[in-house]
Design an enzyme around this catalytic site. Structure first.
Site, short mmCIF file in Angstrom:
data_model
loop_
_atom_site.label_atom_id
_atom_site.label_comp_id
_atom_site.label_asym_id
_atom_site.label_seq_id
_atom_site.Cartn_x
_atom_site.Cartn_y
_atom_site.Cartn_z
N HIS A 6 0.83 -1.22 0.00
CA HIS A 6 0.00 0.00 0.00
C HIS A 6 0.86 1.27 0.00
O HIS A 6 0.71 2.11 -0.91
CB HIS A 6 -1.00 -0.04 1.16
N HIS B 227 3.90 6.93 5.37
CA HIS B 227 2.69 7.62 5.84
C HIS B 227 1.88 6.89 6.90
O HIS B 227 1.21 7.52 7.69
CB HIS B 227 1.81 8.08 4.67
N GLU C 205 1.04 5.92 12.50
CA GLU C 205 -0.34 5.55 12.80
C GLU C 205 -0.45 4.07 13.22
O GLU C 205 -1.12 3.75 14.19
CB GLU C 205 -1.20 5.81 11.55
N ASP C 206 0.23 3.19 12.51
CA ASP C 206 -0.02 1.76 12.69
C ASP C 206 1.08 0.98 13.41
O ASP C 206 0.91 -0.20 13.67
CB ASP C 206 -0.23 1.10 11.30
N ASP D 275 -3.20 8.55 -1.22
CA ASP D 275 -3.63 7.50 -0.29
C ASP D 275 -5.09 7.13 -0.57
O ASP D 275 -5.46 5.97 -0.72
CB ASP D 275 -3.48 8.06 1.15
N ASP E 291 -22.73 11.31 -28.14
CA ASP E 291 -22.44 11.82 -29.47
C ASP E 291 -21.76 13.18 -29.44
O ASP E 291 -21.54 13.80 -30.45
CB ASP E 291 -23.71 11.86 -30.32
MN MN Z 1 -2.78 4.71 3.92
#
Ligand code: MN
Length: 748
Positions: free
Chosen positions: A64, A89, A93-94, A156, A276
């Site tokens: 990711h 990034h 956070e994780d 993201d 068209d």
């Molecule tokens: Mn992310």
């Protein structure tokens, strides 16, 4: 969803390395300085930090951030700092790493961007509207500090949308809704047109999969005919440009599936008529920016020698670029088959700006370039709004959104100064744009030397003067004639300042009265007072008091004492003598509370002889067969909206956790009201034919019919009771086959 076959650890390792190499290759081919070492370090750091973690789709998590970095590099055109920040990034956070760790390894700039991205993670919107607005403010604040935060956030979101298929349906609606509501307009405002288009298309694909596939198939079917028309049209132009010695690239411009659908819906046109509409884009090579304009016009002249020009549809975005930086020359000419064809002429530089937005400006930065100041002006507006946030979170969001969506007009002040405003802007918007003081005291406008009222809408090119008077007093109602957030914010601020002395005076009156009557100054008492006097908050209450609009008297004592919990003797004893427990609401038998709805499961919309387990929203009147979603309302019941209903867009974007995916499960006995609009050429007997078709042939229950005929044209509005959307579609198709009918469509 087919799950990818499980890879061996070695294969997985290779897949990761390949993805990273591809990212690096792209970067090396760009015009940026070659700072490979730091990018490699960021990759290894992130890979190690996310080790062992997988995405919902089953692939290693690091795929990711690599994909996000690749979008940032290739599709937005950002450099090494942003690539590193994109790779990192999700680390703070994780994982256990902190922003300080990032700073130590990669320096303050990258750490600051990662910090910004961490602050606005978890989606812009949480579960409560106020939290959402707060997060959105944070996003815009970090953005006005470093625009790269928002650009990476865009990357993201784009990758999350591309891989949305592996999410649960209700989450999908939330993310798709949020994307359509905030991210796509934001991308548009930043000039990221390609990304905006893809975000819209992906949202649409997840919300209306059947319609999406249908339009896609129709595009493929008409491919051959379209390319024949295009080459008939473009060949003579190409020959001419070759003679002129211009180096260029010409292509047919393709409309996105979402924009085709939008046009079909808003203009009530069939696919064929929307599609068209052809368009051609010519992108020419030019190393000298000073010559671009001349080349644009020589191409223009070559085309108008060949084809008839549509007067009034030429757009010169070169001299006055759009506020998001877009530059090009547009013209419309009559094609060989009699259709109008739009041609867009751009240099390679302009094209890159059109596709990549402001990021591309950095590449072509020249001194204190004008284009940069355009972006700064916009960011300043955002800051202006943030400095005076609305107390009401939803208002705040829609105010900002309005500014994101608006297309622009350019007007002139008497001194010849250019002012860019969103389309629909009025004299009042301009007045407040110029200065709060001008706004607060404006009495009228002079547009092109003609006296006009304040609410007059401005057009591009207007010369506008604002007339003021010291004695003029601004009114809250003015807001109805304003479209810019800036003007509204400034008006409210001005009005607040004007009211303040009165509010203070009223506040003192209120406190004295409460003390004199032994009443506490607490929430319960104030809320009760607000209810009695129909005012929204304490300030309004104090203002009304201070301005002598309301008076406090003894008649208030009883209800206020009750509200404050100070019971009066007499009443209490009376209740005891009756000997019953009084519970409000039991008098009438209230409907049984519905079972709690689980938003994680698909909710079956039941409708049979016993009734329905859902409520139809009156904003979009969905009927079975429509693409709908459920919203769990305050009382726990499920309210359904069409997925494309504007109300639903807001619900999706703001109350994500209360959205539930739904499925129709009706036995066809229940009937729903649908509105159909019919237009055509009036001929003797045509209306009888239509009503006959509906009531007898199809056996549909017609509820109301309104017909308006003038000259040779008629308009009819028809309300029928039907079991599902298919019946309506069938009805429209049959009605359209009646000779003379030009349009038959359902109105939502
Ligand atoms: Mn992310």
């Amino acid at each position: 969803m087919d799950t990818p076959p499980r890879l061996t650890p070695e294969q997985e390792e290779k897949m990761i390395q390949d993805a990273f190499d591809e990212l690096l290759d792209g970067y090396l081919r760009s015009n940026h300085r070659k700072k490979v070492e730091i990018i490699e370090r960021a990759f290894l750091f992130a890979k190690d930090a996310h080790k062992g973690v997988r995405r919902r789709s089953g692939e290693p998590y690091i795929m990711h951030p690599i994909a996000v970095a690749r979008i940032a590099s290739r599709e937005i055109g950002l450099g090494s700092t942003s690539i590193c920040a994109a790779l990192l990034h999700d680390v703070v956070e994780d994982t256990d790493y902190t922003v300080e760790d990032i700073e130590q390894h990669f320096g303050p700039k990258i750490a600051q961007i990662v910090d910004g991205l961490t602050k606005i993670s978890g989606g812009i919107f949480g579960d409560k509207a106020s939290v959402q607005a707060e997060n959105f403010r944070k996003l815009l604040l970090t953005m006005s500090e470093d625009i790269r935060v928002v650009l990476i956030k865009m990357a993201d979101r784009l990758h999350n949308m591309r891989t949305l298929g592996s999410m649960a349906p209700n989450k999908r609606y939330k993310i798709a809704g949020e994307t359509l509501y905030i991210y796509a307009p934001l991308a548009h405002r930043l000039g990221l047109f390609a990304i905006k288009t893809e975000l819209e298309d992906l949202s649409f694909k997840h919300e209306h999969p059947d319609i999406y596939r249908d339009i896609q198939a129709k595009i493929q079917e008409s491919e051959a005919r379209r390319s024949a028309v295009y080459s008939d049209f473009s060949e003579p132009i190409k020959t001419k440009l070759d003679q002129l010695g211009i180096e260029y690239d010409a292509k047919a411009r393709l409309k996105s599936i979402y924009s085709i659908w939008r046009k079909m819906e808003t203009k009530h046109l069939p696919f064929e008529e929307v599609y068209d509409l052809y368009a051609m884009r010519i992108i020419f090579k030019c190393d000298d920016q000073a010559k671009e304009k001349a080349i644009c016009w020589s191409i223009y002249s070559a085309i108008t020698d060949l084809y008839q020009l549509h007067p009034g549809r030429t757009r010169d975005w070169i001299v006055t670029p759009k506020a998001n930086g877009y530059q090009a020359l547009h013209l419309t000419v009559m094609g060989p088959d009699g259709n109008w064809i739009e041609v867009q002429i751009r240099s390679e530089r302009m094209d890159e700006i059109a596709e990549k937005g402001f990021a591309a400006h950095w590449k072509y930065k020249i001194g204190d370039g004008d284009e940069e100041s355009e972006l700064n002006a916009w960011l300043k507006t955002i800051k202006d709004i943030l400095d005076n946030p609305e107390p009401n979170a939803m208002d705040f969001l829609s105010t900002l959104k309005l500014n994101l969506f608006a297309t622009e007009i350019v007007v002139f002040t008497p001194s010849g100064e250019l002012v860019t405003l969103p389309s629909g802007a009025t004299v009042l918007d301009l007045a407040f744009e110029l200065h709060s003081e001008i706004g607060m005291h404006s009495i009228a406008g002079k547009v092109n030397h003609k006296l006009v009222p304040l609410q007059t809408e401005l057009k591009s090119g207007d010369q506008v003067e604002v007339l003021t008077s010291k004695t003029q007093v601004a009114l809250p109602e003015w807001e109805n004639f304003m479209v810019t957030a800036k003007a509204r914010t400034r008006l409210r601020k001005g009005l607040r300042a004007m009211r303040q002395p009165v509010v203070v005076k009223g506040g003192e009156m209120l406190s004295t009265w409460l003390i004199d009557n032994d009443l506490p100054d607490n929430n319960k008492v104030i809320t009760k007072l607000q209810g009695i006097f129909h005012v929204a908050n304490r300030d309004d209450l104090c203002y009304a008091l201070g301005a002598d609009e309301i008076v406090l008297g003894d008649f208030l004592l009883k209800p206020l004492r009750k509200a404050a919990g100070i019971e009066e003797k007499g009443i209490l004893s009376k209740l005891i003598t009756i000997g019953k427990k009084v519970v409000p609401g039991t008098a009438k038998s209230a409907p049984a509370a519905p079972d709690p709805v689980n938003p994680k499961k698909i909710y079956k919309l039941r409708s049979d002889a016993e009734g329905t387990n859902f409520r139809i929203s009156d904003c979009c009147n969905p009927i079975p067969g429509d693409d709908v979603m459920g919203f769990i309302s305050d009382d726990g019941s499920v309210e359904i909206h069409r997925l494309d209903c504007p109300e639903a867009q807001i619900l999706k974007a703001t109350y994500g956790s209360r959205i539930v995916a739904t499925e129709w499960d009706t036995d066809g006995e229940q009937r729903f009201l649908a509105h159909i609009h019919i237009e055509g050429l009036d001929r003797h007997g045509i209306l009888q034919e239509i009503t006959h078709l509906i009531s007898t042939h199809l056996g549909i229950d017609m509820r109301k019919l309104e017909i308006e005929a003038s000259d040779k044209v008629f308009h009819a509005d028809l309300w029928v009771r039907v079991s599902d959307a298919d019946v309506v579609n069938d009805l429209c198709a049959r009605t359209k086959s009646i000779q003379g009918v030009t349009l038959a469509t359902r109105i939502h």
